[in-house]
Design a protein around this motif. Sequence first.
Motif, PDB file in Angstrom:
ATOM      1  N   SER A  70       1.294   9.225  -5.400  1.00  0.00           N
ATOM      2  CA  SER A  70       1.824  10.839  -4.960  1.00  0.00           C
ATOM      3  C   SER A  70       2.808  11.233  -6.244  1.00  0.00           C
ATOM      4  CB  SER A  70       2.556  10.622  -3.852  1.00  0.00           C
ATOM      5  OG  SER A  70       3.156  11.817  -3.388  1.00  0.00           O
ATOM      6  N   GLY A  71       3.457  10.479  -6.754  1.00  0.00           N
ATOM      7  CA  GLY A  71       4.477  11.028  -7.825  1.00  0.00           C
ATOM      8  C   GLY A  71       3.718  11.297  -9.012  1.00  0.00           C
ATOM      9  N   GLN A  72       2.529  10.525  -9.153  1.00  0.00           N
ATOM     10  CA  GLN A  72       1.841  11.018 -10.607  1.00  0.00           C
ATOM     11  C   GLN A  72       1.169  12.110 -10.272  1.00  0.00           C
ATOM     12  OE1 GLN A  72      -0.573   7.382 -11.151  1.00  0.00           O
ATOM     13  NE2 GLN A  72       1.101   6.224 -12.116  1.00  0.00           N
ATOM     14  N   ALA A  73       0.663  12.367  -9.117  1.00  0.00           N
ATOM     15  CA  ALA A  73      -0.112  13.460  -8.778  1.00  0.00           C
ATOM     16  C   ALA A  73       0.710  14.885  -8.812  1.00  0.00           C
ATOM     17  CB  ALA A  73      -0.762  13.682  -7.302  1.00  0.00           C
ATOM     18  N   THR A  74       2.183  14.651  -8.479  1.00  0.00           N
ATOM     19  CA  THR A  74       2.992  15.656  -8.530  1.00  0.00           C
ATOM     20  C   THR A  74       3.268  16.322  -9.884  1.00  0.00           C
ATOM     21  OG1 THR A  74       3.909  14.843  -6.673  1.00  0.00           O
ATOM     22  CG2 THR A  74       5.269  16.488  -7.706  1.00  0.00           C
ATOM     23  N   ASN A  75       3.206  15.239 -10.766  1.00  0.00           N
ATOM     24  CA  ASN A  75       3.394  15.645 -12.248  1.00  0.00           C
ATOM     25  C   ASN A  75       2.401  16.425 -12.778  1.00  0.00           C
ATOM     26  OD1 ASN A  75       6.003  14.312 -11.893  1.00  0.00           O
ATOM     27  ND2 ASN A  75       5.449  12.234 -12.786  1.00  0.00           N
ATOM     28  N   LEU A  76       1.332  16.110 -12.311  1.00  0.00           N
ATOM     29  CA  LEU A  76       0.084  16.753 -12.874  1.00  0.00           C
ATOM     30  C   LEU A  76      -0.028  18.199 -12.350  1.00  0.00           C
ATOM     31  CD1 LEU A  76      -2.514  13.954 -12.543  1.00  0.00           C
ATOM     32  CD2 LEU A  76      -1.283  14.485 -14.577  1.00  0.00           C
ATOM     33  N   GLU A  84       0.731  -1.303  -0.057  1.00  0.00           N
ATOM     34  CA  GLU A  84       0.139  -0.115   0.012  1.00  0.00           C
ATOM     35  C   GLU A  84       0.795   1.455  -0.007  1.00  0.00           C
ATOM     36  OE1 GLU A  84      -3.496   2.023   2.597  1.00  0.00           O
ATOM     37  OE2 GLU A  84      -2.881   0.063   3.117  1.00  0.00           O
ATOM     38  N   CYS A  85       1.904   1.129   0.876  1.00  0.00           N
ATOM     39  CA  CYS A  85       2.848   2.499   1.022  1.00  0.00           C
ATOM     40  C   CYS A  85       3.491   2.376  -0.591  1.00  0.00           C
ATOM     41  CB  CYS A  85       3.991   2.142   1.971  1.00  0.00           C
ATOM     42  SG  CYS A  85       5.387   3.481   2.122  1.00  0.00           S
ATOM     43  N   THR A  86       3.801   1.550  -1.256  1.00  0.00           N
ATOM     44  CA  THR A  86       4.630   1.704  -2.425  1.00  0.00           C
ATOM     45  C   THR A  86       3.556   2.276  -3.429  1.00  0.00           C
ATOM     46  OG1 THR A  86       5.970  -0.169  -2.061  1.00  0.00           O
ATOM     47  CG2 THR A  86       5.522   0.410  -4.336  1.00  0.00           C
ATOM     48  N   ARG A  87       2.137   1.789  -3.469  1.00  0.00           N
ATOM     49  CA  ARG A  87       0.982   2.063  -4.480  1.00  0.00           C
ATOM     50  C   ARG A  87       0.812   3.531  -4.087  1.00  0.00           C
ATOM     51  NH1 ARG A  87      -4.117   2.937  -3.563  1.00  0.00           N
ATOM     52  NH2 ARG A  87      -3.921   1.714  -1.550  1.00  0.00           N
ATOM     53  N   LEU A  88       0.892   4.110  -2.831  1.00  0.00           N
ATOM     54  CA  LEU A  88       0.429   5.526  -2.414  1.00  0.00           C
ATOM     55  C   LEU A  88       1.657   6.454  -2.899  1.00  0.00           C
ATOM     56  CD1 LEU A  88      -0.896   5.200   1.030  1.00  0.00           C
ATOM     57  CD2 LEU A  88      -2.443   5.686  -1.302  1.00  0.00           C
ATOM     58  N   LYS A  89       2.838   5.925  -2.940  1.00  0.00           N
ATOM     59  CA  LYS A  89       4.158   6.625  -3.428  1.00  0.00           C
ATOM     60  C   LYS A  89       3.927   6.871  -4.872  1.00  0.00           C
ATOM     61  CE  LYS A  89       7.543   5.739   0.170  1.00  0.00           C
ATOM     62  NZ  LYS A  89       8.725   5.152   0.643  1.00  0.00           N
ATOM     63  N   ALA A  90       3.634   5.923  -5.398  1.00  0.00           N
ATOM     64  CA  ALA A  90       3.472   6.063  -6.889  1.00  0.00           C
ATOM     65  C   ALA A  90       2.316   6.964  -7.373  1.00  0.00           C
ATOM     66  CB  ALA A  90       2.948   4.588  -7.543  1.00  0.00           C
TER      67      ALA A  90
END
Length: 110
Positions: free
Chosen positions: A99-105, A91-97
């Motif tokens: 979060s990274g996508q949301a930062t790019n947006l 779940e942590c890995t999924r949320l980090k991924a």
Amino acid sequence: MLRLLKFLLLLPVAILLVLFGVANRQIVSLVIDPLSPPAEALRVSVPLFLFFFGTLAVGAVIGSMVTWLAQGRHRKAERQFRRERDRLQDECTRLKAQSGQATNLLPATR
């Protein structure tokens, strides 16, 4: 250091056990049927030290089995904790991924 300490403690015990075995070589009879002691079918004649060492071995096996069974609940809890840990890591890995996508947006600010 711990190995040396173990060796120094177990060496006298081993020497005493060997001396006990050498001193008790006389043949004794074990009657397995207490209701009819004269029955020859259920009588075992061996040196006394074999009875002693056999009893020690059986006691060690039974003690190990009881300990293993008593620790069953701890092994079960450990398995549950490991499953939960793995689930939380995923779940942590999924949320980090995410979060990274949301930062790019987000628009870049200077």
